[in-house]
Design an enzyme around this catalytic site. Structure first.
Site, PDB file in Angstrom:
ATOM      1  N   ASP A  40       0.830  -1.218   0.000  1.00 38.18           N
ATOM      2  CA  ASP A  40       0.000   0.000   0.000  1.00 38.18           C
ATOM      3  C   ASP A  40       0.864   1.268   0.000  1.00 38.18           C
ATOM      4  O   ASP A  40       0.763   2.104   0.902  1.00 38.18           O
ATOM      5  CB  ASP A  40      -0.943   0.027   1.217  1.00 38.18           C
ATOM      6  CG  ASP A  40      -1.696  -1.268   1.409  1.00 38.18           C
ATOM      7  OD1 ASP A  40      -2.080  -1.884   0.407  1.00 38.18           O
ATOM      8  OD2 ASP A  40      -1.904  -1.666   2.582  1.00 38.18           O
ATOM      9  N   GLU A 208     -11.519  -0.905  -3.321  1.00 41.76           N
ATOM     10  CA  GLU A 208     -10.898  -0.138  -2.239  1.00 41.76           C
ATOM     11  C   GLU A 208      -9.815   0.766  -2.814  1.00 41.76           C
ATOM     12  O   GLU A 208      -9.620   0.869  -4.024  1.00 41.76           O
ATOM     13  CB  GLU A 208     -10.316  -1.069  -1.173  1.00 41.76           C
ATOM     14  CG  GLU A 208      -9.286  -2.056  -1.669  1.00 41.76           C
ATOM     15  CD  GLU A 208      -8.888  -3.072  -0.608  1.00 41.76           C
ATOM     16  OE1 GLU A 208      -9.535  -3.125   0.456  1.00 41.76           O
ATOM     17  OE2 GLU A 208      -7.925  -3.833  -0.844  1.00 41.76           O
TER      18      GLU A 208
END
Length: 316
Positions: A40, A208
């Site tokens: 991420d 997401e």
């Protein structure tokens, strides 16, 4: 222009690339070396130094003098903050997820996620500094939260600056999808309406990690579809759509709304790099993690030049 207009830092870099031709030193796919283990990732440049923040203990931090060779630096939080457990009682470690770093109004703002896997009892926190190099971070506290009674999840935050200079926060993971709200330019916390901008009701809600940029009359929403965090078995992929309004509706190349599961797939990986996702866009580059099939599925940093086709759609 580019992701979230990282303002003066971004502008200086962009001008430098155009004037010096420095970008020509890199191919479409940047050849990275050193410590590039991330999950991420989010990226920014301060002065002559690149920084990549990522999921991990205390928010992990890599730095580079040239954008290609990376070394690990001190994590942002040396120990958990006491208020985290107030909103996420199961938060017993210093493990933080999905940070986003942006420059706005003279400060670097670092949003981050506090949660546990599969739960929407979650919170988004904020810390900031006038200089990443200094390592002096101010705790700006809670931004927003969700509980099991909400139909969305307060993780994966990303700050976006609209074409008029107003800050917005996008976030969300699974459940009813991705959300967007204005934030106060002083507190950098939500104010006003919460908008829904993408969902996948027929795919188990598997969307997401929103990223929004403005370019040539359109807002572009990048998102990650399907499942991360399973090494080489991850099905993560990057999709996108665009809108003339920051609040949507965002549609893909076929005209399908991203609120109805639409999204043009940009990157679904290859034989070596599995499950690419949780992208960040900065100065016409796109970064993300992918799982290295040649290294037991270790998640690593990938960077590409971001190009645009004749119809204004993004491409590698």
């Amino acid at each position: 222009m580019n992701k979230k207009r990282k303002w003066l830092t971004s502008l200086v870099l962009a001008i430098g690339l155009c004037v010096t031709g420095a970008q020509s030193a890199f191919g479409a796919f940047w050849n990275l070396s050193g410590d590039i283990v991330v999950h991420d990732p989010t990226i920014i440049k301060e002065g002559n130094t690149w920084y990549t923040f990522s999921t991990g203990q205390g928010i992990q931090l890599l730095k580079s003098s040239n954008g290609t060779n990376w070394t690990r630096a001190n994590q942002v939080f040396s120990s958990p903050l006491s208020w985290w457990k107030t909103y996420v009682p199961n938060q017993s470690t210093n493990d933080l997820w999905a940070p986003d770093i942006e420059y706005f109004n003279g400060r670097y703002w670092l949003y981050y996620s506090i949660s546990s896997f599969g739960s929407n009892t979650s919170a988004i926190g904020l810390t900031s500094t006038t200089s990443i190099t200094s390592g002096n971070w101010r705790d700006d506290g809670l931004v927003t939260r969700t509980t099991s009674s909400n139909n969305y999840n307060a993780i994966d935050p990303t700050l976006t600056i609209d074409k008029d200079g107003n800050p917005w926060l996008a976030y969300g993971s699974f459940w009813s999808g991705l959300k967007l709200t204005r934030v106060d330019a002083s507190t950098m916390k939500p104010t006003g309406t919460l908008y829904s901008i993408a969902s996948r009701p027929n795919n188990g809600g598997a969307v997401e990690a929103p990223t929004i940029i403005y370019r040539n009359g359109y807002y572009y929403l990048f998102a990650s579809f399907d499942s991360c965090c399973q090494g080489v078995n991850s099905t993560y992929k990057i999709a996108y759509g665009r809108s003339v309004n920051i609040t949507g509706p965002y549609v893909d190349k076929n005209g399908t709304s991203m609120m109805n599961g639409g999204g043009t797939i940009m990157d679904s990986g290859n034989a070596v790099w599995k499950g690419p996702g949780h992208q960040d866009v900065y100065n016409n580059i796109i970064i993300r993690h992918a799982y290295d099939a040649t290294d037991n599925g270790t998640p690593k940093l990938l960077i590409n030049d971001l190009n645009w086709d004749a119809q204004g759609w993004p491409t590698y």
